[in-house]
Scaffold this motif. Structure first.
Motif, PDB file in Angstrom:
ATOM      1  N   GLY A   1      20.222   2.552   4.377  1.00 21.73           N
ATOM      2  CA  GLY A   1      19.040   1.709   4.491  1.00 21.73           C
ATOM      3  C   GLY A   1      19.378   0.302   4.923  1.00 21.73           C
ATOM      4  O   GLY A   1      20.523  -0.017   5.251  1.00 21.73           O
ATOM      5  N   GLY A   2      18.365  -0.505   4.914  1.00 30.09           N
ATOM      6  CA  GLY A   2      18.541  -1.915   5.214  1.00 30.09           C
ATOM      7  C   GLY A   2      17.602  -2.731   4.355  1.00 30.09           C
ATOM      8  O   GLY A   2      16.513  -2.266   3.987  1.00 30.09           O
ATOM      9  N   LEU A   3      18.081  -3.923   4.010  1.00 32.17           N
ATOM     10  CA  LEU A   3      17.256  -4.873   3.261  1.00 32.17           C
ATOM     11  C   LEU A   3      16.947  -6.023   4.206  1.00 32.17           C
ATOM     12  O   LEU A   3      17.840  -6.799   4.578  1.00 32.17           O
ATOM     13  CB  LEU A   3      18.025  -5.338   2.014  1.00 32.17           C
ATOM     14  CG  LEU A   3      17.464  -6.514   1.220  1.00 32.17           C
ATOM     15  CD1 LEU A   3      15.995  -6.326   0.862  1.00 32.17           C
ATOM     16  CD2 LEU A   3      18.303  -6.712  -0.048  1.00 32.17           C
ATOM     17  N   LEU A   4      15.689  -6.063   4.629  1.00 32.00           N
ATOM     18  CA  LEU A   4      15.219  -7.082   5.568  1.00 32.00           C
ATOM     19  C   LEU A   4      14.561  -8.203   4.775  1.00 32.00           C
ATOM     20  O   LEU A   4      13.682  -7.941   3.944  1.00 32.00           O
ATOM     21  CB  LEU A   4      14.198  -6.432   6.519  1.00 32.00           C
ATOM     22  CG  LEU A   4      13.507  -7.330   7.533  1.00 32.00           C
ATOM     23  CD1 LEU A   4      14.495  -7.863   8.568  1.00 32.00           C
ATOM     24  CD2 LEU A   4      12.383  -6.546   8.233  1.00 32.00           C
ATOM     25  N   MET A   5      14.997  -9.436   5.024  1.00 36.97           N
ATOM     26  CA  MET A   5      14.442 -10.578   4.295  1.00 36.97           C
ATOM     27  C   MET A   5      13.995 -11.652   5.274  1.00 36.97           C
ATOM     28  O   MET A   5      14.622 -11.838   6.324  1.00 36.97           O
ATOM     29  CB  MET A   5      15.494 -11.151   3.332  1.00 36.97           C
ATOM     30  CG  MET A   5      15.795 -10.228   2.178  1.00 36.97           C
ATOM     31  SD  MET A   5      17.110 -10.862   1.114  1.00 36.97           S
ATOM     32  CE  MET A   5      18.542 -10.241   1.976  1.00 36.97           C
TER      33      MET A   5
ATOM     34  N   GLN B   1      17.060 -12.247   7.659  1.00 42.43           N
ATOM     35  CA  GLN B   1      18.377 -11.745   7.248  1.00 42.43           C
ATOM     36  C   GLN B   1      18.281 -10.239   7.062  1.00 42.43           C
ATOM     37  O   GLN B   1      17.246  -9.729   6.633  1.00 42.43           O
ATOM     38  CB  GLN B   1      18.798 -12.378   5.913  1.00 42.43           C
ATOM     39  CG  GLN B   1      19.104 -13.853   6.012  1.00 42.43           C
ATOM     40  CD  GLN B   1      20.536 -14.145   6.440  1.00 42.43           C
ATOM     41  OE1 GLN B   1      21.371 -13.241   6.472  1.00 42.43           O
ATOM     42  NE2 GLN B   1      20.801 -15.396   6.769  1.00 42.43           N
ATOM     43  N   TRP B   2      19.361  -9.551   7.369  1.00 43.22           N
ATOM     44  CA  TRP B   2      19.427  -8.101   7.214  1.00 43.22           C
ATOM     45  C   TRP B   2      20.710  -7.755   6.474  1.00 43.22           C
ATOM     46  O   TRP B   2      21.780  -8.252   6.836  1.00 43.22           O
ATOM     47  CB  TRP B   2      19.432  -7.424   8.586  1.00 43.22           C
ATOM     48  CG  TRP B   2      19.655  -5.947   8.575  1.00 43.22           C
ATOM     49  CD1 TRP B   2      20.864  -5.301   8.629  1.00 43.22           C
ATOM     50  CD2 TRP B   2      18.654  -4.925   8.522  1.00 43.22           C
ATOM     51  NE1 TRP B   2      20.668  -3.932   8.607  1.00 43.22           N
ATOM     52  CE2 TRP B   2      19.324  -3.682   8.548  1.00 43.22           C
ATOM     53  CE3 TRP B   2      17.255  -4.941   8.457  1.00 43.22           C
ATOM     54  CZ2 TRP B   2      18.646  -2.461   8.511  1.00 43.22           C
ATOM     55  CZ3 TRP B   2      16.590  -3.727   8.426  1.00 43.22           C
ATOM     56  CH2 TRP B   2      17.262  -2.509   8.454  1.00 43.22           C
ATOM     57  N   ILE B   3      20.612  -6.929   5.459  1.00 45.20           N
ATOM     58  CA  ILE B   3      21.803  -6.435   4.762  1.00 45.20           C
ATOM     59  C   ILE B   3      21.829  -4.921   4.911  1.00 45.20           C
ATOM     60  O   ILE B   3      20.849  -4.243   4.579  1.00 45.20           O
ATOM     61  CB  ILE B   3      21.787  -6.835   3.270  1.00 45.20           C
ATOM     62  CG1 ILE B   3      21.866  -8.353   3.120  1.00 45.20           C
ATOM     63  CG2 ILE B   3      22.943  -6.171   2.526  1.00 45.20           C
ATOM     64  CD1 ILE B   3      21.787  -8.841   1.686  1.00 45.20           C
TER      65      ILE B   3
ATOM     66  N   SER C   1      12.335  -2.940   2.529  1.00 50.94           N
ATOM     67  CA  SER C   1      13.432  -1.988   2.647  1.00 50.94           C
ATOM     68  C   SER C   1      13.096  -0.990   3.737  1.00 50.94           C
ATOM     69  O   SER C   1      11.944  -0.574   3.880  1.00 50.94           O
ATOM     70  CB  SER C   1      13.646  -1.258   1.319  1.00 50.94           C
ATOM     71  OG  SER C   1      14.030  -2.191   0.336  1.00 50.94           O
ATOM     72  N   VAL C   2      14.130  -0.611   4.503  1.00 49.86           N
ATOM     73  CA  VAL C   2      13.944   0.273   5.650  1.00 49.86           C
ATOM     74  C   VAL C   2      14.928   1.432   5.536  1.00 49.86           C
ATOM     75  O   VAL C   2      16.105   1.224   5.226  1.00 49.86           O
ATOM     76  CB  VAL C   2      14.215  -0.494   6.972  1.00 49.86           C
ATOM     77  CG1 VAL C   2      13.847   0.365   8.166  1.00 49.86           C
ATOM     78  CG2 VAL C   2      13.468  -1.821   7.009  1.00 49.86           C
ATOM     79  N   ASN C   3      14.456   2.643   5.784  1.00 46.05           N
ATOM     80  CA  ASN C   3      15.339   3.800   5.829  1.00 46.05           C
ATOM     81  C   ASN C   3      15.775   4.007   7.277  1.00 46.05           C
ATOM     82  O   ASN C   3      14.980   4.425   8.114  1.00 46.05           O
ATOM     83  CB  ASN C   3      14.623   5.051   5.308  1.00 46.05           C
ATOM     84  CG  ASN C   3      15.554   6.249   5.242  1.00 46.05           C
ATOM     85  OD1 ASN C   3      16.675   6.204   5.760  1.00 46.05           O
ATOM     86  ND2 ASN C   3      15.100   7.308   4.603  1.00 46.05           N
TER      87      ASN C   3
ATOM     88  N   GLY D   1      21.927   4.854  16.110  1.00 47.45           N
ATOM     89  CA  GLY D   1      21.562   4.249  14.830  1.00 47.45           C
ATOM     90  C   GLY D   1      20.262   3.471  14.908  1.00 47.45           C
ATOM     91  O   GLY D   1      19.212   4.024  15.197  1.00 47.45           O
ATOM     92  N   PHE D   2      20.374   2.165  14.675  1.00 49.33           N
ATOM     93  CA  PHE D   2      19.156   1.346  14.688  1.00 49.33           C
ATOM     94  C   PHE D   2      19.428   0.030  15.395  1.00 49.33           C
ATOM     95  O   PHE D   2      20.571  -0.374  15.606  1.00 49.33           O
ATOM     96  CB  PHE D   2      18.668   1.083  13.269  1.00 49.33           C
ATOM     97  CG  PHE D   2      19.496   0.074  12.512  1.00 49.33           C
ATOM     98  CD1 PHE D   2      19.126  -1.259  12.463  1.00 49.33           C
ATOM     99  CD2 PHE D   2      20.664   0.457  11.867  1.00 49.33           C
ATOM    100  CE1 PHE D   2      19.898  -2.197  11.785  1.00 49.33           C
ATOM    101  CE2 PHE D   2      21.441  -0.465  11.187  1.00 49.33           C
ATOM    102  CZ  PHE D   2      21.054  -1.795  11.139  1.00 49.33           C
ATOM    103  N   GLU D   3      18.344  -0.618  15.739  1.00 49.37           N
ATOM    104  CA  GLU D   3      18.435  -1.915  16.411  1.00 49.37           C
ATOM    105  C   GLU D   3      17.293  -2.775  15.883  1.00 49.37           C
ATOM    106  O   GLU D   3      16.184  -2.278  15.685  1.00 49.37           O
ATOM    107  CB  GLU D   3      18.314  -1.620  17.911  1.00 49.37           C
ATOM    108  CG  GLU D   3      17.868  -2.707  18.794  1.00 49.37           C
ATOM    109  CD  GLU D   3      17.796  -2.198  20.253  1.00 49.37           C
ATOM    110  OE1 GLU D   3      18.844  -1.831  20.809  1.00 49.37           O
ATOM    111  OE2 GLU D   3      16.679  -2.165  20.792  1.00 49.37           O
ATOM    112  N   LEU D   4      17.589  -4.038  15.635  1.00 45.38           N
ATOM    113  CA  LEU D   4      16.551  -4.959  15.178  1.00 45.38           C
ATOM    114  C   LEU D   4      15.915  -5.628  16.384  1.00 45.38           C
ATOM    115  O   LEU D   4      16.618  -6.098  17.267  1.00 45.38           O
ATOM    116  CB  LEU D   4      17.149  -6.017  14.249  1.00 45.38           C
ATOM    117  CG  LEU D   4      17.715  -5.527  12.921  1.00 45.38           C
ATOM    118  CD1 LEU D   4      18.302  -6.680  12.128  1.00 45.38           C
ATOM    119  CD2 LEU D   4      16.645  -4.815  12.100  1.00 45.38           C
TER     120      LEU D   4
END
Ligand code: 6PG
Ligand code: NI
Length: 189
Positions: A112-116, A123-125, A143-145, A183-186
């Motif tokens: 997952g990712g924690l987007l803030m 910020q992304w963790i 939160s993102v899966n 994967g993923f891209e912001l």
């Protein structure tokens, strides 16, 4: 104790099963279907179609009986299903705590990712089992899966923090997470 306990509550043990991602005893469970995420995905037509096509469960939140009141310290486990809507990964609604306070997330399962977002900076963790994501006071969080399995994490937060969902509708979250080949891209909000 099937629901939130009424303060003052007595000390009690919570059995945490990291493998099964459960907390016992259980408090309330919240289930959010696609229809609850109105206005949050970039592609509104695709969101509407997903609602019409069976309104799937996007995520659920299982709490312990610790109540959401000042000075208590509630916990919950969120499970986000794997999926995308017009390429955008499934996610929580996201919120700001109106009474600015910190919060921690511990990733348990999946990717997952924690987007803030603090209104200016994003910020992304990356969250994999064992990662603790720290959310400082004043940062809205979502939160993102970004994986193919359910993404599950434990949250611990101050009971008096409150939940402001309107803040995210008004200010956004700065970025969005999209599926790409590897994967993923912001991308910009
Ligand atoms: C909280 C936590 C967390 C969150 C869920 C669902 O403050 O309670 O951040 O438990 O509520 O992950 O996300 P939404 O509240 O944004 O729907
Ligand atoms: Ni929160």
């Amino acid at each position: 104790m099937p629901e939130f306990a009424t303060p003052p509550i007595s000390p009690f043990a919570i059995q945490f099963d990291a493998e099964a991602a459960t907390l016992t005893p259980e408090g309330p469970t919240l289930t959010r279907r696609m229809s609850a995420l109105d206005g949050l995905f970039k592609d509104h037509d695709a969101w509407q179609q997903a609602v019409a096509d069976g309104d799937p469960v996007v995520y659920s939140v299982q709490s312990t009986p610790v109540p959401e009141v000042d000075r208590e310290l509630p916990q919950s486990i969120t499970s986000i299903e794997a999926g995308t809507t017009a390429g955008e990964f499934w996610m929580t609604k996201g919120h700001q705590h109106p009474n600015h306070q910190g919060e921690i997330y511990l990733a348990l399962h999946g990717t997952g990712g924690l987007l803030m977002f603090d209104g200016t900076e994003t910020q992304w963790i990356d969250m994999v089992p064992g990662t603790i994501g720290y959310i400082p006071p004043g940062w809205a969080h979502r939160s993102v899966n970004v994986g193919a399995d359910p993404y599950k994490f434990l949250a611990v937060y101050p009971g008096g923090a409150g939940h402001d969902y309107g803040w995210v509708l008004e200010h956004g979250m700065g970025k969005r997470a999209y599926a790409v080949t590897d994967g993923f891209e912001l991308r910009e909000f």
